[in-house]
Scaffold this motif. Structure first.
Motif, mmCIF file in Angstrom:
data_model
loop_
_atom_site.group_PDB
_atom_site.id
_atom_site.type_symbol
_atom_site.label_atom_id
_atom_site.label_comp_id
_atom_site.label_asym_id
_atom_site.label_seq_id
_atom_site.Cartn_x
_atom_site.Cartn_y
_atom_site.Cartn_z
ATOM 1 N N SER A 1 -2.687 -9.970 -11.708
ATOM 2 C CA SER A 1 -1.705 -10.084 -10.571
ATOM 3 C C SER A 1 -1.917 -8.707 -9.617
ATOM 4 C CB SER A 1 -0.165 -10.121 -11.339
ATOM 5 O OG SER A 1 -0.278 -9.007 -11.943
ATOM 6 N N ILE A 2 -2.665 -7.775 -9.964
ATOM 7 C CA ILE A 2 -2.548 -6.805 -9.006
ATOM 8 C C ILE A 2 -4.034 -6.600 -8.206
ATOM 9 C CG2 ILE A 2 -1.355 -5.567 -10.584
ATOM 10 C CD1 ILE A 2 -3.630 -3.700 -11.268
ATOM 11 N N ASP A 3 -3.771 -5.913 -6.995
ATOM 12 C CA ASP A 3 -4.828 -5.488 -6.305
ATOM 13 C C ASP A 3 -5.232 -4.160 -6.390
ATOM 14 O OD1 ASP A 3 -6.597 -4.775 -4.282
ATOM 15 O OD2 ASP A 3 -5.878 -6.598 -2.800
ATOM 16 N N PRO A 4 -6.423 -3.962 -7.268
ATOM 17 C CA PRO A 4 -6.714 -2.653 -7.821
ATOM 18 C C PRO A 4 -6.794 -1.499 -6.869
ATOM 19 C CG PRO A 4 -8.461 -3.923 -8.179
ATOM 20 C CD PRO A 4 -7.462 -4.799 -7.705
ATOM 21 N N ARG A 5 -7.090 -1.818 -5.428
ATOM 22 C CA ARG A 5 -7.269 -0.944 -4.449
ATOM 23 C C ARG A 5 -6.224 -0.113 -4.052
ATOM 24 N NH1 ARG A 5 -9.891 -5.059 -0.414
ATOM 25 N NH2 ARG A 5 -8.128 -6.158 -1.251
ATOM 26 N N VAL A 6 -4.786 -0.815 -4.321
ATOM 27 C CA VAL A 6 -3.734 0.187 -3.913
ATOM 28 C C VAL A 6 -3.263 1.144 -5.051
ATOM 29 C CG1 VAL A 6 -2.862 -1.884 -2.954
ATOM 30 C CG2 VAL A 6 -1.906 -1.419 -5.111
ATOM 31 N N ALA A 7 -4.065 1.241 -6.058
ATOM 32 C CA ALA A 7 -3.698 2.238 -7.228
ATOM 33 C C ALA A 7 -4.981 3.040 -7.646
ATOM 34 C CB ALA A 7 -3.188 1.324 -8.405
ATOM 35 N N PRO A 8 -4.736 3.846 -8.540
ATOM 36 C CA PRO A 8 -6.082 4.519 -9.146
ATOM 37 C C PRO A 8 -6.493 3.577 -10.048
ATOM 38 C CG PRO A 8 -4.291 6.026 -9.134
ATOM 39 C CD PRO A 8 -3.645 4.573 -9.008
ATOM 40 N N LEU A 17 0.919 -1.150 0.016
ATOM 41 C CA LEU A 17 -0.088 -0.018 0.189
ATOM 42 C C LEU A 17 0.826 1.402 -0.185
ATOM 43 C CD1 LEU A 17 -3.095 0.568 0.346
ATOM 44 C CD2 LEU A 17 -2.431 1.039 2.730
ATOM 45 N N LEU A 18 0.534 2.207 -1.009
ATOM 46 C CA LEU A 18 1.327 3.411 -0.742
ATOM 47 C C LEU A 18 1.088 4.348 0.551
ATOM 48 C CD1 LEU A 18 1.026 5.360 -4.216
ATOM 49 C CD2 LEU A 18 3.150 4.928 -2.914
ATOM 50 N N PHE A 19 1.946 4.827 1.033
ATOM 51 C CA PHE A 19 2.022 5.438 2.238
ATOM 52 C C PHE A 19 2.700 6.861 2.127
ATOM 53 C CE2 PHE A 19 3.966 6.394 6.356
ATOM 54 C CZ PHE A 19 3.051 6.283 7.300
ATOM 55 N N SER A 20 2.098 7.833 3.040
ATOM 56 C CA SER A 20 2.534 9.100 3.205
ATOM 57 C C SER A 20 2.133 9.496 4.624
ATOM 58 C CB SER A 20 1.791 9.862 2.087
ATOM 59 O OG SER A 20 0.391 10.185 2.439
ATOM 60 N N ASP A 21 2.805 10.654 4.786
ATOM 61 C CA ASP A 21 2.600 10.991 6.354
ATOM 62 C C ASP A 21 1.371 11.562 6.559
ATOM 63 O OD1 ASP A 21 5.354 10.696 6.961
ATOM 64 O OD2 ASP A 21 5.944 12.648 6.427
ATOM 65 N N ALA A 22 0.438 12.070 5.570
ATOM 66 C CA ALA A 22 -0.597 12.623 5.709
ATOM 67 C C ALA A 22 -1.782 11.363 5.812
ATOM 68 C CB ALA A 22 -0.956 13.471 4.484
ATOM 69 N N LEU A 23 -1.471 10.195 5.301
ATOM 70 C CA LEU A 23 -2.655 9.129 5.302
ATOM 71 C C LEU A 23 -3.254 8.738 6.718
ATOM 72 C CD1 LEU A 23 -4.108 6.982 3.564
ATOM 73 C CD2 LEU A 23 -1.913 5.353 3.980
ATOM 74 N N PHE A 74 -11.670 2.934 4.729
ATOM 75 C CA PHE A 74 -10.345 3.226 4.477
ATOM 76 C C PHE A 74 -9.932 3.365 3.221
ATOM 77 C CE2 PHE A 74 -5.848 2.258 3.683
ATOM 78 C CZ PHE A 74 -5.228 2.626 4.778
ATOM 79 N N TYR A 75 -10.359 2.628 2.290
ATOM 80 C CA TYR A 75 -10.138 2.592 0.889
ATOM 81 C C TYR A 75 -10.590 3.834 0.069
ATOM 82 C CZ TYR A 75 -7.704 -1.771 0.809
ATOM 83 O OH TYR A 75 -6.812 -2.920 1.293
ATOM 84 N N GLU A 76 -11.813 4.037 0.831
ATOM 85 C CA GLU A 76 -12.550 5.496 0.195
ATOM 86 C C GLU A 76 -11.633 6.711 0.551
ATOM 87 O OE1 GLU A 76 -16.899 7.569 0.105
ATOM 88 O OE2 GLU A 76 -16.407 6.456 1.704
ATOM 89 N N THR A 77 -11.036 6.683 1.730
ATOM 90 C CA THR A 77 -10.151 7.864 2.176
ATOM 91 C C THR A 77 -8.870 7.859 1.428
ATOM 92 O OG1 THR A 77 -11.173 7.626 4.212
ATOM 93 C CG2 THR A 77 -9.045 9.011 4.233
ATOM 94 N N TYR A 78 -8.320 6.642 1.426
ATOM 95 C CA TYR A 78 -7.126 6.318 0.585
ATOM 96 C C TYR A 78 -7.257 6.945 -0.957
ATOM 97 C CZ TYR A 78 -3.274 3.474 -1.402
ATOM 98 O OH TYR A 78 -2.296 3.115 -2.214
#
Length: 898
Positions: free
Chosen positions: A364-371, A277-283, A317-321
Motif C-alpha cells: 500500500s506504500i510508495d517506498p520512494r517517499v520514505a527511507p 511527499l515529505l516537504f521542507s523549505d530546503a527541498l 529528484f528522488y536521488e536528491t530527496y
C-alpha cells in the motif's frame, strides 16, 4: 580469524551470534521483576536484550524519572548476568517521535507533506486525506500516532501550479508554470480549495501542488536535521546520560526502527507517485541545484511523462530527496552515536518484507517517499546492518541486508523477525501457534541467507489480559507470540545454542556467490514500485536459491568500481562473480557501470538481462553498446531458463547435488586457506539425499551445532548425506592430494535389529501438575480428547515391558511440539523439533515406567473465545504411537564405505 579462534567461537558463541530480543515493557517493572525475567532470558540462551516500551505502556510515563530509573536498573542487572544490551530508541516503533515529545512545543518539526490535484477546470480541492497504512492497524494505532486519533492539517500553502498536456506527456518543454496565478480560496483542518485566475485550454490540464503541516501528528519531518537533533535531545540523551558507566558496556548500540512519516492518500491523488511527499523549505533549492531546473518543473516530472527527460528528472529528484532525508535523519544519528561511542544499527521500512519481490511486502506504500528505496545509501550511515523479516518463510530481507553490508565494507546482518497472524485478518493477533521447529527452521534459513544474529520480536513482560480482545493494546495480541509465555519456552536454550553455533560456523568464510544481481535503484526511482523490475528481482533471487546458486545484490557503484580479471568481476567487498544480472533495468545512474559490464562480457564473463533493457542514463546519453548481453530473457525468467544459464558458468568449489526430491537448503563459503565450509539443511517433511563432490580429494570435518563436537572423516572422494526432515549438517572441507580416496555415505537413521514395538495401549495423561490423570489415546492430540483449551505441559505415562536385553531407542513419530522423556523417574533427554528420538541406553529385560512430557503452544488457551481462534484447534501432544527400537549401532550416526 585463525582456525583456533573459529573453533573457540563455534564451541562457545559470543553474544553477537546468540539470539537477541526486544523485551516488551507494558508497565514500569520493579527490580525483582527485572532480575527474574533477565535471568530467565539468559538461561534460555539469549545474548542481547533491547527494552522496548509498547503501546500498552502508558505514554505519559515513557521517559519519566521512574521509567529512566527502572531502565538503568534493568541494564545494570543485565550486565551483572553477562547479557549485552542495545538501546531501542523510541516508544512502540517508528523512530524519531520519542512518544510524541519531539514535536511537543515544536510544531515546526511535525511532518509536512506535498499534495496535488490535476483538474480540467480552473478550480479544485485537496480533500479526503487519510493514512491507509496506519488506518489498517486500527483506532489505537491511529491514537498513538495522532492526537485524539484525528488527522488534522494546517499551514496550507501553494507550492506550484502547472499547465501541461492532457495526455500526461508532461515533459519539461511542454509545461507552463502558472504558480503566481493560483490562490487558496478555502482551507481548514481537513481540506483546502484553490482557484486559477486564468483559463485551462482545451487539451491541457492544471496540476496544483499544495503543502500542509499535520498539526495533530506526533511524527517528525525526516527532511529536517533539527527534527532529528530534537529527537536526540528529548528522546535519547536523557536515558543514555542516566546509564552513565553502563555505556558502552553492557549497553553498546542504538537501534532505530522504521523511521517514516505517514503514507497519505487523498481523493484527488493521481500520477506516477502513490503517496504524499515529505516537504521542507530546503527541498526546493536542493532539487534545483541537483537538476538544474526550477522546482515546479521537477515536481510535475514526479507525476507525468515517460520520455527520457521526464524519467531522468524524476530519478534525479528522488536521488536528491533521499539524500536529503538520509543526511538529515541517519546522518544526525550517526554523528551522535560516534560522539557517544555507540554502534548505530537498526532498519528502515522494507517494502519487500515477507517477499522476494521488491514490492511484495507493504504493497500500500510508495517506498520512494520514505527511507525505503536507497538501501545501499542508508546502510552507509550504520555501523552494523539490520533488516526486518515477517513470518517464517524464506524472503529477500536477509540477502539484501548481507548485500548492502558487504557493499559498505562489512558482512552479514541482524534480522528482526516478527509474526503476523495467518488465521485472521487482524495481523497483530500474531502466531501463538508458533513452534520451536518452525522458529528453528527459519533461523537456519536466515543464516544461510546472510544473517549473523536472530533478533526476536519479542520477549514479553506480561502476557496480557483474558478479557480484552483489542489488538496492540492487549499485549497478548501485539504481534504475538511472546515466546517466553509459550509452553515450550523451557526448551528455547536448545534452539539458542544450536543456531548460534551455525552462525558462528559460517562467520570465518566468504560466501561462494557466482552471480551478482544489480539492485535497480534508479529504475525504481524513475519507474515506481509497480514497474517490472520489482518482480524480476524477486524471480531471479528465488529461482537462483532453489537451484542451489548463491548470489549477492550489488549497486551500480559496486559494478563501476569493480575489477575484471580472467572473465570474472571482483568488487570492493571481496566477492567475485562469474555473471551479472540486470533484472528489467531501464534507467541507470551512469555510463561507468554500463562500460564495466561491456568489458566483463568482452573478457569472457556473463551479463544476463531479463525484461526491458537499459535505455536511459541519468548522467548523459545512452551509448551504442552493441551486443553486450550474454543472454536476454524477454519476459520474467522461469527456473528452467535460469538453470540453462547456470550450466554455462565455470564450475568452482564443492558440487552439491540432489539425486531425487527437493533440494535441501545450502550455504557454501570459502576460507582464505582454500578450504570450504558448507551448511546443508532439510527443512521439508520428507527425507532428502545430498551428494557432495570436489575436483580433488578432501578431508571432511563435521561440526555438530547441537553439541559443539567435531569429528573428522579423511581421504574422501565423495560424500553422500541422507538427511531426515529438519536435520542440519555443518561441514568443513579440506582439500588433499593423493590416491586411495573413498566414497562415504552418512546418515542419522537408526538401524533396528529386530521387531519394532509400537506402544499403542495403556497410556494415561495428566494435563498439568495437580490435575487428575485420565486414559488417553496416542493416535491423536489431546485437544480432541477433552482438553481443547489446555496449553501447557501434559504428561503421558505408561508401564512398558522390555523382553530382550540390549540397547534401545524411543522414537516419537509425531509430536506437537516439544518433549522430554524419563524412564523410572530418570530424565533421558528432551527435544524441541524432529526427529524426536531418545536413546534409552542398555536395558535389561523387565518393566519400566515411561513418562513423556509434551509441551504444546499457547494458541489453544490464548485464542479460546476470541475472534482470532480460526476454524481449527492447534494439534497438541502425541499424534502417533511411540515406538521402541532395538539398535545395532549408535544413534549418533551410521557410516559405511561405498
Amino acid at each position: 580469524m585463525t582456525h583456533e579462534e573459529s573453533l573457540a567461537l563455534f564451541r562457545n558463541p559470543t553474544h553477537a551470534f546468540r539470539p537477541s530480543a526486544y523485551w516488551f515493557w507494558h508497565s514500569i517493572p520493579d527490580a525483582e521483576t527485572c532480575r527474574r525475567q533477565l535471568a530467565d532470558f539468559k538461561a534460555q540462551g539469549f545474548g542481547t536484550i533491547l527494552i522496548q516500551a509498547r503501546i500498552a505502556f502508558p505514554r505519559d510515563l515513557y521517559l519519566s524519572a521512574a521509567f529512566i530509573a527502572a531502565y538503568r536498573t534493568a541494564i545494570g542487572i543485565a550486565g551483572e548476568l553477562g547479557l549485552k544490551a542495545g538501546f531501542y530508541d523510541d516508544f512502540n516503533w517508528i523512530s524519531g517521535h520519542a512518544g510524541g515529545r519531539t514535536v511537543e512545543g515544536r510544531d515546526d518539526l511535525r511532518e509536512r507533506h506535498l499534495f496535488w490535484a490535476t483538474v480540467q477546470e480552473n478550480r479544485g480541492a485537496i480533500s479526503g486525506i487519510r493514512p491507509p497504512f496506519v488506518q489498517s492497524m486500527g483506532p489505537d494505532i491511529m491514537a498513538w500516532q495522532y492526537e485524539n486519533g484525528e488527522v488534522l492539517w494546517g499551514e496550507w500553502a501553494i507550492e506550484a501550479a502547472l499547465l501541461h498536456p492532457a495526455d500526461g506527456a508532461a515533459d519539461p518543454a511542454t509545461v507552463i508554470d502558472v504558480t503566481r496565478h493560483l490562490v487558496l480560496t478555502r482551507f481548514d483542518a481537513v481540506s483546502c480549495a484553490f482557484v486559477f485566475d486564468g483559463h485551462v485550454p482545451e487539451g491541457q490540464r492544471l496540476t496544483v501542488f499544495v503543502n500542509a503541516r499535520s498539526v495533530s501528528s506526533r511524527l517528525i519531518n525526516y527532511l529536517m536535521p533539527a527534527a532529528a537533533q530534537r529527537f536526540i535531545e528529548v528522546g535519547i540523551d536523557p536515558i543514555v546520560a542516566a546509564l552513565g558507566d553502563l555505556v558502552p558496556d553492557p549497553l553498546g548500540f542504538a537501534f532505530y526502527d522504521q523511521p517514516a512519516a505517514g503514507f497519505y492518500r487523498w481523493d484527488q491523488i493521481g500520477g506516477n507517485l502513490g503517496n504524499s511527499l515529505l516537504f521542507s523549505d530546503a527541498l526546493g533549492s536542493r532539487v534545483e541545484d541537483a537538476t538544474g531546473v526550477p522546482f515546479p518543473l521537477a515536481l510535475i516530472s514526479l507525476l507525468y511523462g515517460d520520455s527520457e527527460p521526464a524519467l531522468r528528472l524524476r530519478a534525479m529528484f528522488y536521488e536528491t530527496y533521499s539524500g536529503l532525508m538520509n543526511d538529515a535523519f541517519f546522518g544526525t544519528l550517526r554523528a551522535w552515536a560516534d560522539e557517544k561511542g555507540l554502534v548505530l544499527t537498526g532498519h528502515e521500512i522494507l517494502p519487500h518484507v515477507s517477499s522476494w519481490s521488491l514490492n511484495g511486502g507493504f504493497t500500500s506504500i510508495d517506498p520512494r517517499v520514505a527511507p525505503a528505496t536507497d538501501f545501499f545509501g542508508i546502510d552507509a550511515f550504520r555501523h552494523e546492518t539490520a533488516v526486518d523479516a515477517n513470518n517464517f518463510i524464506a524472503q529477500l530481507a536477509p540477502k539484501m541486508g548481507d548485500s548492502v553490508a558487504r557493499s559498505n565494507g562489512r558482512s552479514r546482518c541482524v534480522v528482526e523477525t516478527y509474526a503476523s497472524a495467518l488465521r485472521t485478518p487482524v495481523r497483530a493477533a500474531g502466531q501463538w501457534e508458533l513452534t520451536l521447529q518452525t522458529m528453528r527452521a527459519q533461523a537456519i534459513r536466515l543464516y544461510c541467507l546472510g544473517t549473523r544474529q536472530f533478533l526476536w520480536h519479542g520477549l514479553y513482560q506480561t502476557d496480557g489480559s483474558d478479557t480484552d480482545m483489542t489488538p496492540f493494546v492487549n499485549p497478548r495480541f501485539d504481534f504475538g507470540p511472546g515466546i517466553n509465555f509459550e509452553p515450550w519456552w523451557p526448551y528455547h536454550h536448545l534452539f539458542a545454542e544450536e543456531t548460534a553455533r551455525i552462525s558462528a560456523f559460517i562467520e570465518p568464510a566468504t560466501p561462494h556467490t557466482p552471480v551478482a544481481i544489480i539492485y535497480p535503484l534508479h529504475t525504481a526511482w524513475a519507474e515506481g514500485p509497480r514497474h517490472a523490475h520489482a518482480a524480476h528481482v524477486g524471480t531471479w533471487c528465488e529461482h537462483l536459491l532453489a537451484l542451489g546458486c548463491d548470489y549477492m545484490l550489488v549497486s551500480e557503484d559496486d559494478i563501476a568500481l569493480a575489477d575484471i580479471d580472467d572473465g570474472r568481476l571482483s568488487t570492493r567487498s571481496g566477492l567475485t562473480f562469474d555473471a551479472v544480472v540486470l533484472p528489467s533495468v531501464t534507467v541507470m545512474k551512469s555510463r561507468r557501470a554500463l562500460d564495466k559490464l561491456a568489458c566483463l562480457q568482452a573478457a569472457g564473463g556473463a551479463v544476463w538481462c531479463s525484461g526491458a533493457l537499459p535505455t536511459l542514463l541519468c548522467d548523459g546519453s545512452m551509448p551504442l553498446v552493441g551486443d553486450w548481453t550474454s543472454a536476454h530473457l524477454v519476459g520474467r525468467p522461469d527456473a528452467a531458463a535460469i538453470a540453462t544459464l547456470l550450466e554455462t558458468l565455470p564450475k568452482c568449489g564443492p558440487n552439491l547435488s540432489t539425486p531425487s526430491g527437493k533440494k535441501p537448503w545450502q550455504w557454501i563459503g570459502h576460507e582464505p586457506d582454500g578450504s570450504w565450509r558448507g551448511v546443508v539443511f532439510n527443512d521439508s517433511s520428507e527425507p532428502a539425499t545430498c551428494d557432495l563432490r570436489l575436483a580433488t580429494g578432501f578431508n571432511c570435518e563435521f561440526w555438530v551445532p547441537a553439541t559443539g563436537e567435531i569429528t573428522v572423516e579423511r581421504g574422501l572422494a565423495s560424500l553422500c548425506l541422507l538427511l531426515e526432515p529438519q536435520v542440519v549438517w555443518c561441514m568443513r572441507l579440506l582439500l588433499i592430494d593423493g590416491a586411495g580416496w573413498r566414497d562415504l555415505m552418512i546418515s542419522e537413521l537408526a538401524s533396528p535389529r529386530g521387531p519394532v514395538a509400537v506402544l499403542v495401549e495403556g497410556w494415561t495423561f495428566q494435563a498439568g501438575a495437580g490435575v487428575p490423570t485420565a486414559a488417553i489415546s496416542v493416535a491423536s492430540g489431546w485437544e480432541r480428547q477433552g482438553f481443547s483449551n489446555f496449553s501447557g505441559t501434559g504428561a503421558y505415562r505408561n508401564r512398558i515391558s522390555i523382553k530382550t536385553a540390549g540397547r534401545w531407542l524411543l522414537e516419537l513419530p509425531q509430536v506437537e511440539t516439544a518433549a522430554a522423556v524419563s524412564l523410572d523417574g530418570i530424565e533421558i533427554g528432551c527435544r524441541g523439533w524432529s526427529p524426536y528420538r531418545f536413546e534409552l541406553g542398555h536395558l535389561e529385560a523387565g518393566s519400566y515406567d515411561l513418562e513423556i512430557a509434551v509441551s504444546n503452544t499457547a494458541a489453544n488457551r490464548y485464542y479460546s473465545g476470541t475472534p482470532y481462534q480460526g476454524e481449527t484447534l492447534d494439534a497438541s501432544g502425541l499424534l502417533a504411537a511411540p515406538r521402541l527400537i532395538a539398535l545395532e549401532e549408535d544413534l549418533t550416526g551410521t557410516t559405511s564405505s561405498c
